[in-house]
Design a protein around this motif. Sequence first.
Motif, short mmCIF file in Angstrom:
data_model
loop_
_atom_site.label_atom_id
_atom_site.label_comp_id
_atom_site.label_asym_id
_atom_site.label_seq_id
_atom_site.Cartn_x
_atom_site.Cartn_y
_atom_site.Cartn_z
N UNK A 282 -26.79 43.11 10.38
CA UNK A 282 -25.77 42.07 10.33
C UNK A 282 -24.60 42.46 9.47
N UNK A 283 -24.33 41.67 8.43
CA UNK A 283 -23.23 41.93 7.51
C UNK A 283 -23.73 41.82 6.08
N UNK A 284 -23.01 42.45 5.17
CA UNK A 284 -23.18 42.14 3.77
C UNK A 284 -22.57 40.75 3.60
N UNK A 285 -23.38 39.81 3.19
CA UNK A 285 -23.00 38.40 3.30
C UNK A 285 -21.81 38.03 2.41
N UNK A 286 -21.26 36.87 2.71
CA UNK A 286 -20.12 36.35 1.95
C UNK A 286 -20.53 36.07 0.51
N UNK A 287 -19.54 36.04 -0.37
CA UNK A 287 -19.81 35.79 -1.79
C UNK A 287 -20.58 34.49 -1.98
N UNK A 288 -20.26 33.48 -1.16
CA UNK A 288 -20.91 32.17 -1.31
C UNK A 288 -22.42 32.25 -1.07
N UNK A 289 -22.84 33.17 -0.23
CA UNK A 289 -24.28 33.33 0.02
C UNK A 289 -25.00 33.73 -1.26
N UNK A 290 -24.49 34.75 -1.93
CA UNK A 290 -25.16 35.25 -3.13
C UNK A 290 -25.00 34.29 -4.30
N UNK A 291 -23.85 33.63 -4.40
CA UNK A 291 -23.66 32.65 -5.45
C UNK A 291 -24.65 31.50 -5.30
N UNK B 196 -18.43 30.89 9.88
CA UNK B 196 -19.41 30.48 8.88
C UNK B 196 -18.70 29.85 7.69
N UNK B 197 -19.15 28.69 7.28
CA UNK B 197 -18.55 27.98 6.15
C UNK B 197 -19.49 28.03 4.94
N UNK B 198 -18.94 27.90 3.73
CA UNK B 198 -19.81 27.80 2.56
C UNK B 198 -20.80 26.65 2.65
N UNK B 199 -20.39 25.56 3.28
CA UNK B 199 -21.27 24.40 3.41
C UNK B 199 -22.49 24.74 4.28
N UNK B 200 -22.26 25.50 5.35
CA UNK B 200 -23.37 25.87 6.23
C UNK B 200 -24.33 26.83 5.52
N UNK B 201 -23.76 27.78 4.78
CA UNK B 201 -24.60 28.69 4.00
C UNK B 201 -25.47 27.90 3.02
N UNK C 127 -23.70 42.24 -9.70
CA UNK C 127 -23.84 41.31 -10.82
C UNK C 127 -24.70 40.09 -10.48
N UNK C 128 -25.05 39.90 -9.21
CA UNK C 128 -25.84 38.72 -8.84
C UNK C 128 -27.31 38.91 -9.22
N UNK C 129 -27.86 38.02 -10.04
CA UNK C 129 -29.27 38.16 -10.40
C UNK C 129 -30.21 37.98 -9.22
N UNK C 130 -29.75 37.30 -8.17
CA UNK C 130 -30.62 37.07 -7.01
C UNK C 130 -30.92 38.36 -6.26
N UNK C 131 -30.01 39.33 -6.29
CA UNK C 131 -30.22 40.58 -5.57
C UNK C 131 -31.19 41.43 -6.39
N UNK C 132 -32.38 41.69 -5.83
CA UNK C 132 -33.42 42.36 -6.60
C UNK C 132 -33.84 43.70 -6.03
N UNK C 133 -33.37 44.04 -4.82
CA UNK C 133 -33.78 45.32 -4.23
C UNK C 133 -32.78 45.74 -3.17
#
Length: 838
Positions: A446-455, A420-425, A498-504
């Motif tokens: 699955x997995x706790x996603x890569x940092x690029x997913x949450x960013x 999985x690449x950051x570009x694909x995410x 610290x990611x504001x996108x994670x809400x629950x």
Amino acid sequence: MTMKQVACANNWSLFWMLILSCCCCCCHLMPGDTFRPSAVVSAENVRLDLTTANGYPWRASLPNGSLVFEGHVPGGIYTDLERASILRSGPLLYRFNDGNYRWVAFNDWNYELDFDVDSNLVNQPGVFLVFHGVDTIAQISLNGFFLGETDNMFVRYRFNVRNLLKVEGNQLRVQFRSPVTVSRNRYEQQLMDYIVPPRCVPPEYQGECHANFIRKMQASFSWDWGPAFPSMGLWKAVSLETYQSITLRDVYVETSLDGSDWQVDLRMHCETAYIGATHSGTWRIQIFDNKDVLIHEFINDSLISGDEEREATVRFQLKIGADQVRSSYYYLVFTFYACEIEPWMPNGYGNPTLYNLSVSYSENEQVATTKNIRIGFRTVVLVEDDLQTGGRTFYLQVNDVPIFLKGSNWIPADVLPELVTPEYIRDLLTSCVDANMNSLRVWGGGIYELDEFYQTADELGILVWQDFMFACSMYPTTSWFLESVSIEVLQQVRRLQAHPSVVLWAGNNENEAALRGNWYGTLGDFNLYRQDYIILYVDTIREIVRREDPSRPFVVSSPSNGKLSEEEGHIARDPYSELYGDVHYYNYYANSWNCSSFPKPRMSTEYGFQALPSVYSWATVADPSNDDDWSFNGALLSNRQHHPLGNFEMELQVNSRLGLPKSNLSTGTEKRTGLEDMIYLTQMHQAQAIKTQTLHYRRHKYQLSENGAGLTMAALYWQLNDIWQAPSWASIEYGGRWKPLHYFAVDFFAPFLCILTELDDGTVAAFVHFDRQQDLVAGILTVSIRSWDLLDPLASFSSPVDQDVMAGEPVWIRSLNQLLDETGCTRETLYGDVHLSL
């Protein structure tokens, strides 16, 4: 302690104060200065990545040395074997290779690296070898000395190698054990006490058993939409980290409103060079806006002492005025302007505004460690209020705004995460925004996603419902398992908080429902498995989350009844109640284009229908010269259909709504044409079925039934993306191609739309739906009645719509029987079309 904060603006006294500050304090950034992230760290704190891309030549081999080839870090054994041309039946996902290459997972494998280091690094006080992701069971040694074992794909491992590292000739060895063998052995060991089910996945999955006994991607052992590739390898970076005092690993950020001011609570999670040593230094915390202009600076001198694990946490609290003054200057010409802190809002509800947070720690005026992250100012609350009609509400409120979750469920983007690449995410998440989505649920198998997913989710305003990685199984509660899970939860919460996108946070996927519903034959020992359930998800995971992240809600399971599940001992009597919490709903035997069979839940966080992959996708895995590969009933499609009765259910749904292809699906030269026809029909059926169900949920955002059901606040269909080329519920194929469902989602997730539906009382009604009141526009609603075999409408009706329309109230309504009489149609031939002319 000193603190620099400008609180008001546009007066001459402040003007001269800022000039003096500029002249006397040139060494510090002032509000209005531009952001320059610290790129240079002193020699005391160095991270050296021992990765293939950084020039370090890893080797992979069988333990007996009969097979030796180039290894890659980050990477995995399957991709390394393919890259070395050892796998000779074609690409990993081609035809039947998920079974042909299963021997890889049954073997143990070694990864080795010979390397040298700079002499300046060897004698630092803190010298640590850090494995950021090991998949999964491995023994690690350096220069012949055993460092330790790993047993969790989701844990970062750190080893003190100060007395082992040499300048030249270091030998690092990682010995992997077969995850299939280890999980089977653990299962058999558990049997000496009592069974922890399931005994195995359904045979249609064509997978491996006992994934619940190993902390790796559960879906790597197969699922009903994916293959079994139980890989091994170093799937994230391996690094050598040295420092004299401390390093900053994670930053906790919680933003909350205190009156008109924003309060920012920070926790710096550090690692120290020595056990119990005390360090004296200076923290500098700076916040910059998205134009890189400094809006807040905080400086603090403090003492830091590491515990027995060489860890320490430092806490600060900042106050930032809602109206924060900034200044910009060129020589001695100043310009002042006031700026309001802009809150982070999800897509469709405002701007996902991010700010740059820079944290650095210095000793003796020399920077030792620094971290730069992007943060958002937002609050989130899970609202569960009692209703007079029965039940409770269940919805998320971001910055005091109720949010209807529009989106899907995310599975791993690849069965081998190193691919999985950051570009694909970014491509997949951008496709979500293009389809008017604001939410994704990261599924718990699955997995706790890569940092690029949450960013990327932060940047795009996508809310993330984050499951912990437990799905569709009972799990052991032995001491070793709970200890491993505790480290996993601690590290992942600190990494993602610290990611504001994670809400629950959600403790698991469907395990409350599985236990109550006796999915795995647990009813005879219900109290035993209920006790294990509480030990794992409540006493262990929930307690860690509450301690590490009080800033966002936690639910024990999905689906669940929220607070009611807790009140009923954490296993609700009916986890699928429409009156509480969220539900997962699948029904492949009802009329999927008629909403009468759908529930009216508070949240719908899973629902869906299968469809075949496109011709273009199928062509990448099928033999073009083999007719059987292109048959709906052929061996290849049967091999890829992992959902029990999946093909039968697709045929049933297509036949009931569209009719089966005239070409024969199973015999002669028409097989290929039959498959291509079925591809089209299943994809169109899927799109219309999900559209019907989604509009049903969106309509009930504003409606409450007599039995108390309704007030629906989420429509997250299953699933967004594919993990390989196969029949599945996805709207985006493996590789990124949109199915028709995703094109439909652009419309049915639109912030403003019209909905035409048949009500329970035999009338047909048109509704105008809007996410926000400001989305509503005035215009003329036109309802057209059409026949399937005519281009022109049989009848048309118009109705004015103004901006004061009540949410949930029909703007046009007629008797269905009257419409049938007027048009000469039957229920089977009637088709309605509705649109609003502005």
